[in-house]
Design an enzyme around this catalytic site. Structure first.
Site, PDB file in Angstrom:
ATOM      1  N   LYS A  45      14.666  62.937 -53.060  1.00  0.00           N
ATOM      2  CA  LYS A  45      13.200  62.885 -53.518  1.00  0.00           C
ATOM      3  C   LYS A  45      12.916  63.377 -54.847  1.00  0.00           C
ATOM      4  O   LYS A  45      12.248  62.680 -55.526  1.00  0.00           O
ATOM      5  CB  LYS A  45      12.357  63.624 -52.620  1.00  0.00           C
ATOM      6  CG  LYS A  45      12.115  63.287 -51.055  1.00  0.00           C
ATOM      7  CD  LYS A  45      11.577  61.945 -51.023  1.00  0.00           C
ATOM      8  CE  LYS A  45      12.679  60.820 -51.158  1.00  0.00           C
ATOM      9  NZ  LYS A  45      13.058  60.040 -50.157  1.00  0.00           N
ATOM     10  N   LYS A  91      11.008  49.239 -53.335  1.00  0.00           N
ATOM     11  CA  LYS A  91      10.808  49.483 -52.278  1.00  0.00           C
ATOM     12  C   LYS A  91      11.857  48.997 -51.178  1.00  0.00           C
ATOM     13  O   LYS A  91      12.690  49.758 -50.642  1.00  0.00           O
ATOM     14  CB  LYS A  91       9.707  49.209 -51.616  1.00  0.00           C
ATOM     15  CG  LYS A  91       9.231  49.646 -50.184  1.00  0.00           C
ATOM     16  CD  LYS A  91       8.858  51.143 -50.153  1.00  0.00           C
ATOM     17  CE  LYS A  91       8.946  51.658 -49.128  1.00  0.00           C
ATOM     18  NZ  LYS A  91       9.457  53.208 -48.897  1.00  0.00           N
ATOM     19  N   GLU A 100      14.244  60.895 -57.474  1.00  0.00           N
ATOM     20  CA  GLU A 100      13.658  59.737 -57.585  1.00  0.00           C
ATOM     21  C   GLU A 100      12.089  59.502 -58.334  1.00  0.00           C
ATOM     22  O   GLU A 100      11.946  58.910 -58.949  1.00  0.00           O
ATOM     23  CB  GLU A 100      13.195  59.092 -56.058  1.00  0.00           C
ATOM     24  CG  GLU A 100      14.301  58.430 -55.415  1.00  0.00           C
ATOM     25  CD  GLU A 100      14.076  58.266 -53.989  1.00  0.00           C
ATOM     26  OE1 GLU A 100      14.169  57.031 -53.275  1.00  0.00           O
ATOM     27  OE2 GLU A 100      13.441  58.969 -53.190  1.00  0.00           O
ATOM     28  N   ARG A 138       4.031  45.091 -31.842  1.00  0.00           N
ATOM     29  CA  ARG A 138       4.623  46.048 -30.671  1.00  0.00           C
ATOM     30  C   ARG A 138       5.544  45.023 -29.991  1.00  0.00           C
ATOM     31  O   ARG A 138       6.438  45.749 -29.213  1.00  0.00           O
ATOM     32  CB  ARG A 138       3.536  46.444 -29.858  1.00  0.00           C
ATOM     33  CG  ARG A 138       2.618  47.266 -30.785  1.00  0.00           C
ATOM     34  CD  ARG A 138       1.425  47.734 -29.797  1.00  0.00           C
ATOM     35  NE  ARG A 138       1.897  48.656 -28.925  1.00  0.00           N
ATOM     36  CZ  ARG A 138       2.129  49.978 -28.956  1.00  0.00           C
ATOM     37  NH1 ARG A 138       1.741  50.301 -29.988  1.00  0.00           N
ATOM     38  NH2 ARG A 138       2.267  50.768 -27.761  1.00  0.00           N
ATOM     39  N   HIS A 171      33.345  76.375 -54.694  1.00  0.00           N
ATOM     40  CA  HIS A 171      34.343  75.389 -54.969  1.00  0.00           C
ATOM     41  C   HIS A 171      33.752  74.730 -56.295  1.00  0.00           C
ATOM     42  O   HIS A 171      34.400  73.363 -56.317  1.00  0.00           O
ATOM     43  CB  HIS A 171      34.666  74.558 -53.731  1.00  0.00           C
ATOM     44  CG  HIS A 171      35.079  75.212 -52.564  1.00  0.00           C
ATOM     45  ND1 HIS A 171      36.613  75.798 -52.491  1.00  0.00           N
ATOM     46  CD2 HIS A 171      34.583  75.795 -51.393  1.00  0.00           C
ATOM     47  CE1 HIS A 171      36.684  76.260 -51.335  1.00  0.00           C
ATOM     48  NE2 HIS A 171      35.409  76.423 -50.698  1.00  0.00           N
ATOM     49  N   ASN A 207       2.055  48.752 -20.184  1.00  0.00           N
ATOM     50  CA  ASN A 207       2.804  49.370 -21.502  1.00  0.00           C
ATOM     51  C   ASN A 207       3.911  50.697 -21.155  1.00  0.00           C
ATOM     52  O   ASN A 207       3.098  51.607 -20.779  1.00  0.00           O
ATOM     53  CB  ASN A 207       2.167  49.692 -22.706  1.00  0.00           C
ATOM     54  CG  ASN A 207       2.927  49.967 -23.900  1.00  0.00           C
ATOM     55  OD1 ASN A 207       2.258  50.891 -24.621  1.00  0.00           O
ATOM     56  ND2 ASN A 207       4.434  50.034 -23.899  1.00  0.00           N
ATOM     57  N   GLY A 208       5.044  50.500 -20.870  1.00  0.00           N
ATOM     58  CA  GLY A 208       5.549  51.858 -20.585  1.00  0.00           C
ATOM     59  C   GLY A 208       6.884  51.538 -19.671  1.00  0.00           C
ATOM     60  O   GLY A 208       7.250  50.276 -19.400  1.00  0.00           O
ATOM     61  N   GLU A 247      18.390  65.068 -48.989  1.00  0.00           N
ATOM     62  CA  GLU A 247      17.126  64.207 -48.843  1.00  0.00           C
ATOM     63  C   GLU A 247      16.193  64.708 -50.135  1.00  0.00           C
ATOM     64  O   GLU A 247      15.447  64.213 -50.624  1.00  0.00           O
ATOM     65  CB  GLU A 247      16.659  64.057 -47.376  1.00  0.00           C
ATOM     66  CG  GLU A 247      15.359  63.445 -47.404  1.00  0.00           C
ATOM     67  CD  GLU A 247      15.153  62.043 -47.851  1.00  0.00           C
ATOM     68  OE1 GLU A 247      16.576  61.210 -48.027  1.00  0.00           O
ATOM     69  OE2 GLU A 247      14.172  61.336 -48.023  1.00  0.00           O
ATOM     70  N   TRP A 251       7.629  43.435 -24.864  1.00  0.00           N
ATOM     71  CA  TRP A 251       9.009  43.814 -25.475  1.00  0.00           C
ATOM     72  C   TRP A 251       9.501  44.226 -24.140  1.00  0.00           C
ATOM     73  O   TRP A 251       9.376  45.387 -23.730  1.00  0.00           O
ATOM     74  CB  TRP A 251       8.817  44.635 -26.541  1.00  0.00           C
ATOM     75  CG  TRP A 251       9.877  45.039 -26.962  1.00  0.00           C
ATOM     76  CD1 TRP A 251      10.697  44.349 -27.986  1.00  0.00           C
ATOM     77  CD2 TRP A 251      10.839  46.100 -26.929  1.00  0.00           C
ATOM     78  NE1 TRP A 251      11.852  44.778 -28.297  1.00  0.00           N
ATOM     79  CE2 TRP A 251      12.117  45.990 -27.850  1.00  0.00           C
ATOM     80  CE3 TRP A 251      10.943  47.359 -25.915  1.00  0.00           C
ATOM     81  CZ2 TRP A 251      13.313  46.876 -27.772  1.00  0.00           C
ATOM     82  CZ3 TRP A 251      12.029  48.042 -25.974  1.00  0.00           C
ATOM     83  CH2 TRP A 251      13.137  47.966 -26.993  1.00  0.00           C
ATOM     84  N   CYS A 260       5.493  46.995 -25.777  1.00  0.00           N
ATOM     85  CA  CYS A 260       4.385  46.091 -25.487  1.00  0.00           C
ATOM     86  C   CYS A 260       3.003  46.437 -25.960  1.00  0.00           C
ATOM     87  O   CYS A 260       2.773  47.648 -26.405  1.00  0.00           O
ATOM     88  CB  CYS A 260       4.303  45.983 -23.915  1.00  0.00           C
ATOM     89  SG  CYS A 260       5.714  45.772 -23.163  1.00  0.00           S
TER      90      CYS A 260
HETATM   91  N1  HGA Z   1       8.391  47.785 -18.414  1.00  0.00           N
HETATM   92  C1  HGA Z   1       7.692  46.775 -18.664  1.00  0.00           C
HETATM   93  C2  HGA Z   1       6.802  46.917 -19.791  1.00  0.00           C
HETATM   94  C3  HGA Z   1       7.657  47.099 -21.237  1.00  0.00           C
HETATM   95  C4  HGA Z   1       7.200  47.884 -22.362  1.00  0.00           C
HETATM   96  O1  HGA Z   1       6.048  48.515 -22.430  1.00  0.00           O
HETATM   97  N2  HGA Z   1       7.715  47.582 -23.430  1.00  0.00           N
HETATM   98  O2  HGA Z   1       7.351  48.605 -24.644  1.00  0.00           O
HETATM   99  C5  HGA Z   1       8.185  45.542 -18.885  1.00  0.00           C
HETATM  100  O3  HGA Z   1       9.568  45.334 -19.038  1.00  0.00           O
HETATM  101  O4  HGA Z   1       7.681  44.316 -18.685  1.00  0.00           O
END
Ligand code: HGA
Length: 610
Positions: free
Chosen positions: A487, A605, A490, A27, A506, A100-101, A483, A75, A2
């Site tokens: 690099k 890219k 490339e 985000r 081998h 957020n979290g 990898e 999110w 979020c």
């Molecule tokens: N847990 C909260 C916030 C989600 C979040 O930070 N997502 O990255 C929710 O589900 O609303």
């Protein structure tokens, strides 16, 4: 992930918050919302499902006027994307919060608060925090003290911004495990998950540290650290171009991106790990359910992402005990495959538009896999939209065609995923804690490797006039060798092949002579003694060895053996750290050869064609 934004000002804040949300939309964008405290000292709130544009459209007809506000783009981790679950959440009609979290102990707090008469209107973990703060407010009568008391009871990761209509002149914010920055203005101040959100209003920023709690007013900022000590955090100016398509002080994008790795690896961890464990809901609301009973993992990717998948196979089988297959997308999509029951389909792509990977995902969805998990760097890309679970790497735009920071952030995301899966499969808590501790050390260890840049540049001179090279690694370092070789070919156009070191005799040993430099990565793991024997085999044929070794691995420099000592690293996280010197080596060889480092010949890219 979020995004949150907040403002306290002499002017109306709605426009500032909306623009902040637009800039944070990368985000998360399943819903968005805003709460503003108006002149009548009441909280007004708007929330809409979908992108920030839907919220903006709704607010055109119903604007929110006021000088203090918070906003959120979501999110979902707890509760489906819906208007009811969208932030800000409220307790009563006077307190609003954005978060957020993930609050890990939200269930137990929810039961407790319910028992005390608080009513819940959403399925989120966030609403628990709103009620907990409101409960404290009733006895303490101070928003700041109430937030402090509440966070003492939270477990998990969070950045919070809280307002209360009874205190209409400030917002209270805090962070633990999720990012939060304060934007310092003149007669106004702001907060956000990312400084990019606030660039239209300020270029001066204060970064909160873990455990900080801050009181933000239009004319002042006061911060307490975790111990309750009053602290000042340095104000830094945003360097324009630091995050955008601008090389800044660097000669090439590739070098800039190599140097960004400590920061972007940390950003990829943020909000997904505490000090001791992985927060599996950070992989998506349904993660626990979808990961339960996974009996097999099928990884699909191309190029560098394929190498990330190969490293992940070692982790998944070792830590989760779940069988894992890895295949390049262009092969997978054109053959018949036997799908084992309860297989998780895991696809990896920096751009999320890689044609073969996308085609494989679309086939897989029809073919009966349990679920599809995408690891990707571009929000809103096709891969992200079409998968059930997503882990976004937080590498930021990668401009150099040869992938660097995308790879190490993919590895970080894959290790976090592995631990979530491993927990479901009985990984002991102590082992998870040990590996999580090792993950937290990675950004610092990568910085230590970057400090060797000058020595690596010196070493690169030995490759300048060579036409072929060999890269060796054992175990999870074999994909790192692959990898490294990729690099070098490339960007320097030197033919480079990678082999598992045990395969040397081998076949490829026949190629070794003084014109064939042999590069080896040797962390101090249980294979190092075997690797040393392989190095002797090369030396006995006159081959010149370039060894990147853990100082504890006891690989000694000698005639024909150049040893560069790297920091001691946990064997599980070693592939992330050991990738970095190989990136620098290729970069310097290419610079010496004068090739077009950022846009090597014949390559592009984002490979959106087959
Ligand atoms: N847990 C909260 C916030 C989600 C979040 O930070 N997502 O990255 C929710 O589900 O609303």
């Amino acid at each position: 992930m979020c995004g949150i934004v907040g403002a306290v000002s002499e002017r109306d804040v709605q426009g500032i918050l909306l623009e902040g949300l637009r800039r944070l939309e990368y985000r998360g964008y399943d819903s968005a919302g805003m709460a503003v405290i108006g002149g009548d000292h009441s909280v007004q709130r708007a929330r809409e499902v979908g992108k920030v544009a839907s919220l903006a459209a709704a607010m055109k007809t119903n604007p929110l006027a006021g000088h203090l506000g918070i906003a959120h783009t979501r999110w979902a981790t707890h509760g489906e994307p819906s208007q009811i679950n969208a932030h800000p959440h409220m307790s009563g009609d006077r307190l609003a919060i954005v978060h957020n979290g993930i609050i890990e102990n939200y269930q137990e707090l929810r039961e407790e608060l319910r028992g005390e008469g608080f009513e819940f209107t959403s399925q989120t973990d966030t609403e628990v925090v709103a009620h907990l703060i409101e409960k404290n407010y009733r006895s303490l009568g101070s928003l700041y003290d109430s937030v402090r008391a509440a966070i003492a009871r939270l477990r998990g990761a969070y950045a919070l911004a809280v307002v209360h209509a009874d205190e209409p002149d400030h917002l209270v914010v805090c962070r633990e495990g999720s990012p939060l920055v304060i934007g310092v203005g003149i007669g106004e101040n702001f907060i956000a998950s990312d400084q990019l959100a606030l660039l239209p209003v300020t270029d001066r920023f204060m970064f909160l540290e873990e455990g900080d709690i801050a009181d933000i007013r239009k004319d002042g900022i006061a911060i307490l650290d975790r111990e309750g000590q009053s602290v000042e955090r340095e104000i830094t100016r945003f360097e324009h171009g630091a995050d955008s398509a601008d090389k800044g002080e660097y000669r090439h994008f590739m070098l800039k991106e190599i140097y960004e790795q400590p920061r972007v690896i940390k950003a990829t961890m943020e909000g997904r790990v505490t000090n001791t464990r992985v927060l599996e809901q950070a992989l998506g609301t349904d993660a626990e359910n979808l990961l339960e009973n996974v009996r097999h993992v099928q990884i699909i990717a191309c190029g560098t992402s394929y190498h990330a998948g190969m490293v992940a196979r070692y982790w998944i089988e070792e830590l989760a005990g779940v069988p894992c297959s890895v295949e390049v997308a262009s092969e997978f999509r054109y053959r018949k495959h036997v799908i084992q029951q309860d297989t998780l389909f895991l696809c990896i792509s920096q751009s999320g538009e890689t044609a073969d990977t996308l085609a494989a995902l679309r086939q897989a969805k029809k073919a009966g896999f349990r679920a599809a998990l995408a690891i990707c760097n571009v929000p809103g890309s096709s891969l992200v939209r079409e998968s059930d679970l997503v882990i976004m790497t937080q590498a930021g735009p990668e401009i150099g065609v040869a992938s660097t920071k995308a790879f190490t952030t993919q590895l970080t995301a894959l290790l976090i995923f592995t631990l979530a899966l491993a927990r479901q499969n009985g990984l002991p808590e102590e082992q998870e804690a040990e590996i999580v501790k090792a993950i937290h050390l990675v950004p610092g260890q990568v910085s230590d490797v970057l400090a060797l840049d000058g020595e690596i540049a010196e070493m690169s001179k030995a490759f300048m006039d060579k036409h072929h090279s060999l890269f060796l690694g054992r175990g999870s370092q074999f994909p790192v060798a692959l990898e490294g070789a990729l690099k070098l070919k490339e960007i320097s156009y030197i033919h480079a092949e990678a082999y598992p070191a045990g395969e040397l005799k081998h076949g490829p040993l026949a190629l070794v002579d003084s014109e064939m430099p042999v590069v080896t990565v040797a962390p101090n793991n249980d294979l190092v003694e075997k690797l040393k024997s392989n190095l002797e085999e090369v030396r006995a044929r006159g081959g010149e060895l370039f060894v990147f070794a853990d100082k504890m691995a006891n690989v000694k420099p000698d005639e024909g053996i150049h040893v560069m000592q790297l920091p001691s690293v946990h064997p599980i996280t070693a592939p992330i750290v050991y990738t970095v010197p190989l990136q620098l080596l290729s970069y310097h060889v290419a610079v010496l050869k004068g090739t077009d480092v950022d846009q090597p010949r014949n390559l592009a890219k984002s490979v959106t064609v087959e």
